[in-house]
Design a protein around this motif. Structure first.
Motif, mmCIF file in Angstrom:
data_model
loop_
_atom_site.group_PDB
_atom_site.id
_atom_site.type_symbol
_atom_site.label_atom_id
_atom_site.label_comp_id
_atom_site.label_asym_id
_atom_site.label_seq_id
_atom_site.Cartn_x
_atom_site.Cartn_y
_atom_site.Cartn_z
ATOM 1 N N LEU A 55 -2.778 5.377 -5.943
ATOM 2 C CA LEU A 55 -3.615 5.664 -4.781
ATOM 3 C C LEU A 55 -4.879 4.807 -4.684
ATOM 4 C CD1 LEU A 55 -3.220 9.501 -4.324
ATOM 5 C CD2 LEU A 55 -2.428 7.693 -2.805
ATOM 6 N N PRO A 56 -5.595 4.526 -5.783
ATOM 7 C CA PRO A 56 -6.768 3.644 -5.631
ATOM 8 C C PRO A 56 -6.403 2.247 -5.121
ATOM 9 C CG PRO A 56 -6.808 4.751 -7.750
ATOM 10 C CD PRO A 56 -5.481 5.050 -7.125
ATOM 11 N N TRP A 57 -5.271 1.749 -5.549
ATOM 12 C CA TRP A 57 -4.821 0.435 -5.083
ATOM 13 C C TRP A 57 -4.334 0.515 -3.646
ATOM 14 C CZ3 TRP A 57 -3.415 2.215 -10.003
ATOM 15 C CH2 TRP A 57 -4.043 1.551 -11.056
ATOM 16 N N ALA A 58 -3.738 1.642 -3.282
ATOM 17 C CA ALA A 58 -3.243 1.813 -1.912
ATOM 18 C C ALA A 58 -4.395 1.754 -0.919
ATOM 19 C CB ALA A 58 -2.491 3.137 -1.782
ATOM 20 N N ARG A 59 -5.496 2.382 -1.246
ATOM 21 C CA ARG A 59 -6.658 2.368 -0.354
ATOM 22 C C ARG A 59 -7.161 0.938 -0.148
ATOM 23 N NH1 ARG A 59 -12.428 2.969 -1.268
ATOM 24 N NH2 ARG A 59 -13.359 3.590 0.681
ATOM 25 N N ALA A 60 -7.283 0.199 -1.241
ATOM 26 C CA ALA A 60 -7.733 -1.198 -1.131
ATOM 27 C C ALA A 60 -6.731 -2.020 -0.324
ATOM 28 C CB ALA A 60 -7.920 -1.800 -2.522
ATOM 29 N N PHE A 84 -4.628 -0.984 2.029
ATOM 30 C CA PHE A 84 -4.707 -0.649 3.455
ATOM 31 C C PHE A 84 -5.920 -1.314 4.107
ATOM 32 C CE2 PHE A 84 -1.901 3.193 2.821
ATOM 33 C CZ PHE A 84 -0.922 2.789 3.706
ATOM 34 N N ASN A 85 -7.068 -1.316 3.416
ATOM 35 C CA ASN A 85 -8.253 -1.982 3.957
ATOM 36 C C ASN A 85 -8.009 -3.477 4.159
ATOM 37 O OD1 ASN A 85 -9.723 0.373 3.987
ATOM 38 N ND2 ASN A 85 -10.675 0.014 2.010
ATOM 39 N N ALA A 115 1.011 4.111 -2.792
ATOM 40 C CA ALA A 115 0.700 5.499 -2.441
ATOM 41 C C ALA A 115 1.824 6.446 -2.857
ATOM 42 C CB ALA A 115 0.425 5.618 -0.949
ATOM 43 N N ALA A 170 0.829 -1.210 0.000
ATOM 44 C CA ALA A 170 0.000 0.000 0.000
ATOM 45 C C ALA A 170 0.861 1.257 0.000
ATOM 46 C CB ALA A 170 -0.923 -0.006 1.210
#
Length: 134
Positions: free
Chosen positions: A38-43, A45-46, A32, A28
């Motif tokens: 960034l869209p992949w980083a959010r997923a 981190f979740n 980032a 992540a």
């Protein structure tokens, strides 16, 4: 969270779950840093949070939960998942698979191996998934 889930999550962390969660966080952070990721980083981190405490939770498709398609569950989500698979998904899935094999050797490790196999599937296609209580 039921007491059984709490105990399983504590054992999960003690017997290696923290290392795979750290792998997700590293992926992540790398995504980032690139800004484009960034869209992949959010997923990631979740799913890192889910990987840290997998018992008592499950991953489901967002459109099946909300009843409405969105950008992550449509064609752009498919493209995003393919890019994710090429850049990070395969090695995270491989880490979960190897850990599952090692844990499955022992009888006590079988529930943890099963959790790693579920996480390996999520590692391949994380976009469009949401983590919900089981």
């Amino acid at each position: 969270m039921p007491p059984v889930s709490i105990v399983l999550n504590i054992l999960w962390i003690l017997f290696g779950g923290i290392y795979m969660a750290a792998g997700w966080v590293i992926a992540a952070v790398i995504m980032a840093i690139t800004i484009i990721g960034l869209p992949w980083a959010r997923a990631a981190f979740n799913i890192a949070a889910y990987t840290l405490l997998p018992f008592g939770q499950k991953a489901v498709r967002r459109d099946s939960l909300t009843g409405q398609p969105d950008i992550g569950t449509g064609p752009l989500g498919l493209v995003g998942n393919v890019i994710w698979f090429v850049l990070a998904g395969w090695w995270l899935a491989l880490g979960h698979l190897i850990t599952a094999i090692v844990l499955a050797v022992t009888i006590i490790g079988i529930p943890f191996a099963w959790a790693h196999l579920k996480l390996a599937g999520i590692a391949l296609w994380p976009i469009g998934k949401v983590i919900v209580p089981a």
